[in-house]
Every structure is written in C-alpha cells, then in structure tokens.
Write an enzyme that holds these catalytic residues in place. Structure first.
Site, PDB file in Angstrom:
ATOM      1  CG  ASP A 218      -1.857   1.128   1.305  1.00  0.00           C
ATOM      2  OD1 ASP A 218      -2.742   1.197   0.439  1.00  0.00           O
ATOM      3  OD2 ASP A 218      -1.735   1.965   2.223  1.00  0.00           O
ATOM      4  CD  GLU A 269      16.302 -13.805   4.060  1.00  0.00           C
ATOM      5  OE1 GLU A 269      15.468 -14.340   4.824  1.00  0.00           O
ATOM      6  OE2 GLU A 269      16.966 -12.806   4.358  1.00  0.00           O
TER       7      GLU A 269
END
Length: 559
Positions: A218, A269
């Site tokens: 957002d 990751e």
C-alpha cells in the site's frame, strides 16, 4: 504492422516459469466477500469456503485487502498489529486454513501490507506519545516542534486538512506535531529509522513463514519524504494519491527504492517465487517502471491504464507506453481496471463527469450512465485487457458485471469521504458493497443471516453467481471462458503486434495465435481484413452476421 516486444522476448528462457509475469490475480476485499458467521462482516472462513469458485473462474492467485488487527477507522488500512488477524475476520488459525485450502486448489495468496503508516493505537505510537521530544520512541515517526505560528509546513492531507496534528504535553500544554499523509489516526513511520526497517523485515518473515506468496504494498511511493519537508502546494486538479508529472515531496522520492531492494532480498530467501506488487501512483510510466527493476518489486499496478477513458487512441497509446517502459526494465506490465478505491469500471467507463480517485461520484453528479451501456463497455474493456501480454488483476465482483452501487441510504454510508465532503461525494462505499452469490437466500448468499455491513441494492440478486453460471452469455461465463483461453493460448507471455484497421475507433492486434479486434464506436463497424476467414474464439457481446463488429465490443479470433 507495428510490433511491440513483450516480456517473452526480453527475459532469459529459464525465467519463463516466473508465474507472476503472466498471472491473473483476484482481489478479495475481505469484509465484502463472504461472511461465514452471520455477523454481516466478511471473514477468513467465508473466503475459505468460497475459494473453489475462484479456482473454477481460472485465476492464479488471490490478494486480500488488510485483515490485520485495526480500529477500522480506514477499513483496516490503519494497522495496530501487523502480526495478527483482527477478530472481525477470524484468527491466525483461520488464516492458515485459508492458505492451505488455496494452495490445495492451486491458488497463491498475496496479502496487503501497509508500511507508510500505522494506527495511532499501535503500541509504538502510544509509546511515542508517552515519551518526550527527542526520544527513540518518537524517532520511529515524524515529529516536529511547534513553530511560533502556523504548522511545520503547508502540506495537505490526502483526506483533507493539514498533514500535521498537534499533541499535548503531560502538563496539558501544546506539544509537538506529527505527520500523517492520510487521516490523523494514521501517523507516518520514519523510514530513516533502522528500528522501523527491522520491524517490517520481521513482518515480512512472519507472513512468509506462514506460506504467504507475496505482498501488495500500500502507498508504495510514500515512505520517504523530501529532505527538509519543504512547503509544497498541490494543484487542486491533481490526483490526491499522486500520478501527476510533478511529484509532491511526499511521493515517489528516490529513497523508497533502497527499502524495496532490502525487502526483495528478504523474499529471495524463500522458495516458491514470492512477489511484491506496488501500489505506486506515479507518472509517467517510465517513473513507475523504477519500482519493478530486477532487484526491486515484481509488479506495479498500471494506474494510467485504469485511468483511461473508453477511447481507442488513448488506450492504444497507453498500451504502447506500458509495454515499452516496463519491458525496458525486464518487467511485465500489470493491467487493472477496478479495485476497492475507484468507481467500478462497469459504471466508470460510461461516466461523462469527473470521478476523482478515492472520492468517486456524488448525489449531484449529472447524467449517471445507463447500466446497460456501462456493462457493455466493461465487458469489452475486460475482454481487451485479458488479451494483453503481462499480468492482470481482477477486483471481486467485476466478473459478475457489478456496477457501482450508487443508491445506498445516506445513513448507511461509511466511507470517510462522505463525511469529509459533507455529502458531496460518495467515496468508495459503492465499490465495496458485499457481493452476491446466490439468488433467493439471505443477503444473496453473502451472509447466512441476511446481515450485511453495507446494504445490497435492490436487484443485486440478478447478478448472483448461481444465476450467471446458468446463463450462457453471462459476464461470469465470459470471464471464465476468457481466462481459460488466455491460459491455453499463453497470452500473458505473448507478443503484441498491432494490425491495421483503417478505422480510428477500431483497434486490432495479434498476440501469439489470437487476433483481437476491439471497437470503441457507438455503432456497428466493418471488421478489419486481418480477420477474414478466422474463427471466433470469444466475444464480449453478440455479433452481427457478416463482416461487422458490434458497437463497443471486443472479439477474439483464432489466427
């Protein structure tokens, strides 16, 4: 024939499996999707129970608007706990069950993250108010001393009024001001503070560890403010969320890119191609493309495309610019026509009056469009969009052809815009009304009790999913067919090549083995020669016999 290179030609072959480049993602507004417990508020168990319908529709993923713990002063975009579910929507266990069911159905799950600001009820902000100026707790936000007169600067909030609110000292005297781009209950974080950065790394990992496939971010262009917070007066005609050529000092500052490169390293990751999508209202598209460079985000909503009128020349120019600018950084264009902040495109595309983003239309808006015209244009626009290379987002209910719900009782309205404008603008309630599932049952199947946090308009059952499933030419069946064909013909990973039509109101292009013709004219027009002898795959409207295309319609042909 003019050819525009797509991402299929600008990425390495081993990257072709990156699902987000060609995906269709369905936005769920949780409070309005499905209510399982009958309290009138949509919830996570309700979503889980309805996921099969989205798998049947043929989308690749879902994006959920905020469901975190929140006072709900701005429909959950005021977060007080980023690592828990608001009781309105259920529990963390409900979230885990929803993710498990989505993955079982082959759907990925994206959640809405709000990093620009939090709720004033967030523990960090409460600590900041309880500590003196200059404290480490206050440095997590943007506090400034009160000047001798006036405010720290002249910035105006997106929600109206100053972007500054003054605090009170323990002895009752006037204290410092804090900054809030939006409502005073939504203080902005100080993203120069390492504690803020580390906290959000933890938030990312919390949800990624639960199987979340990515984040819609957002206000992704608002986290960094210009050094010195200089005065700046916004043009009243400019979009409140940005999207103008001249950037306000709180929008689109270069420092945001360092943040998203850091976030990208966190996502990388994890296995499974986790993604970041930017809500970044910036212009031109060459600037928006900076958010999706190879080491930053994966997608950015194409708001210039959403903002286009129903106009052939403007649509073509925006498509050209989009493919050129996003391809230049190795990213897909991410097309969108509706979301929870704008007038639904089944109404918007037939409006002749302004409907500013976030404000919508109002009781004084003249010439509200005929619903048939709006739906015809919306079906055509969606049929065109879903043929374009790149990714696409759908907003819940658009596959049903839902119009903007204009006729809501004044006493039922809840959007802050309605109150802020003294009833001159309806705000966003009209696109957030709970969607209909079945005819002849309470709340059209949204809630087992008939409760609904916003009332559903008369006639809403006519759009219900079960009614449309049984109607061959319904909007739901059109979307289902388009998504099946889009996948089967690999249009999301294709190449767009414009074809000549000889008519400025008729566009035609080829993508892989599909020829698309879209007419923006108000009457029947001649089909271009490029369609001669080709079989129709799909059409947004019934087509006349012979070599004609219906008014305001789009047709797919097998090349």
């Amino acid at each position: 024939m003019t050819e525009i290179r797509s991402l299929a030609e600008t990425r390495e072959p081993e990257a072709a499996a990156e699902w987000w480049r060609s995906s269709v993602i369905y936005q769920i507004y949780p409070r309005s999707f499905a209510d399982a417990n009958g309290d009138g508020m949509g919830d996570l168990p309700g979503i889980t129970a309805r996921l099969q319908s989205l798998a049947d529709l043929g989308v690749d993923a879902i994006w959920l608007s905020p469901f975190f713990t929140s006072p709900q002063k701005d429909a959950g975009y005021d977060v007080s706990d980023y690592c828990d579910v608001d009781p309105l929507f259920g529990t963390l266990e409900d979230y885990d069950a929803m993710v498990a069911r989505a993955h079982e159905l082959g759907l990925r799950v994206i959640v809405d993250l709000v990093p620009n600001h939090c709720s004033d009820q967030h523990p960090w902000f409460q600590q900041a108010l309880a500590t003196p100026p200059g404290s480490p707790e206050r440095d997590r936000f943007i506090f400034r001393d009160a000047p001798e007169s006036g405010l720290p600067n002249n910035w105006e909030s997106v929600f109206g009024g100053p972007m500054w609110t003054q605090t009170a000292n323990p002895d009752g005297t006037a204290g410092q001001y804090y900054l809030h781009i939006f409502d005073s209950s939504q203080p902005d974080f100080n993203w120069h503070n390492e504690q803020v950065r580390e906290m959000f790394r933890g938030v990312l990992r919390f949800w990624l560890d639960r199987g979340t496939d990515g984040f819609r971010v957002d206000v992704a262009h608002g986290l960094i403010k210009s050094d010195g917070l200089p005065d700046y007066a916004v043009d009243p005609a400019a979009a409140s969320m940005g999207g103008t050529e001249e950037l306000a000092p709180w929008w689109g500052q270069d420092g945001v890119h360092e943040i998203y490169r850091d976030w990208r390293r966190v996502l990388d990751e994890y296995d499974g191609e986790r993604v970041l999508c930017a809500e970044a209202w910036v212009s031109p598209l060459s600037l928006m493309a900076k958010w999706v460079r190879p080491d930053e985000m994966h997608q950015a909503f194409n708001f210039p495309y959403l903002s286009c009128d129903f106009n052939a020349a403007r649509i073509r120019a925006t498509i050209d610019e989009s493919l050129r600018e996003f391809s230049a950084v190795g990213a897909p264009s991410t097309w969108v026509l509706s979301n929870h902040d704008v007038v639904r495109h089944a109404t918007r595309l037939a409006l002749t009056e302004d409907n500013p983003q976030g404000e919508g239309i109002g009781p004084l808006t003249p010439n509200l469009p005929d619903t048939a015209i709006g739906l015809r244009r919306a079906r055509s626009a969606s049929t065109l969009m879903l043929a374009l290379p790149g990714g696409a987002y759908l907003y819940q209910g658009e596959e049903l052809g839902l119009p903007e719900a204009v006729e809501l009782p004044d006493e039922a309205r809840q959007d802050p815009t309605w109150f802020r404008t003294n009833g001159e603008r309806y705000g966003r309630d009209g696109c957030r009304v709970p969607i209909p599932w079945e005819a002849g049952v309470p709340a059209a199947g949204f809630s087992p009790t008939g409760e609904s946090w916003l009332p559903q308009p008369a006639g809403w059952e006519d759009y219900a999913r079960d009614v449309q499933r049984a109607t061959a030419d319904s909007t739901l069946n059109l979307y289902t067919a388009l998504l099946r064909l889009r996948r089967g013909h690999a249009l999301g990973a294709g190449t767009l090549a414009w074809l000549e039509t000889g008519d400025p109101e008729v566009l035609a292009f080829r993508n892989n083995d599909v020829v698309v013709v879209s007419s923006f004219a108000g009457s029947e027009r001649e089909l271009p020669a490029c369609t001669t002898g080709l079989a129709v795959l799909a059409s947004s409207a019934p087509q006349p016999s012979g070599r004609q295309i219906a008014a305001e319609s789009t047709v797919w042909f097998r090349a």
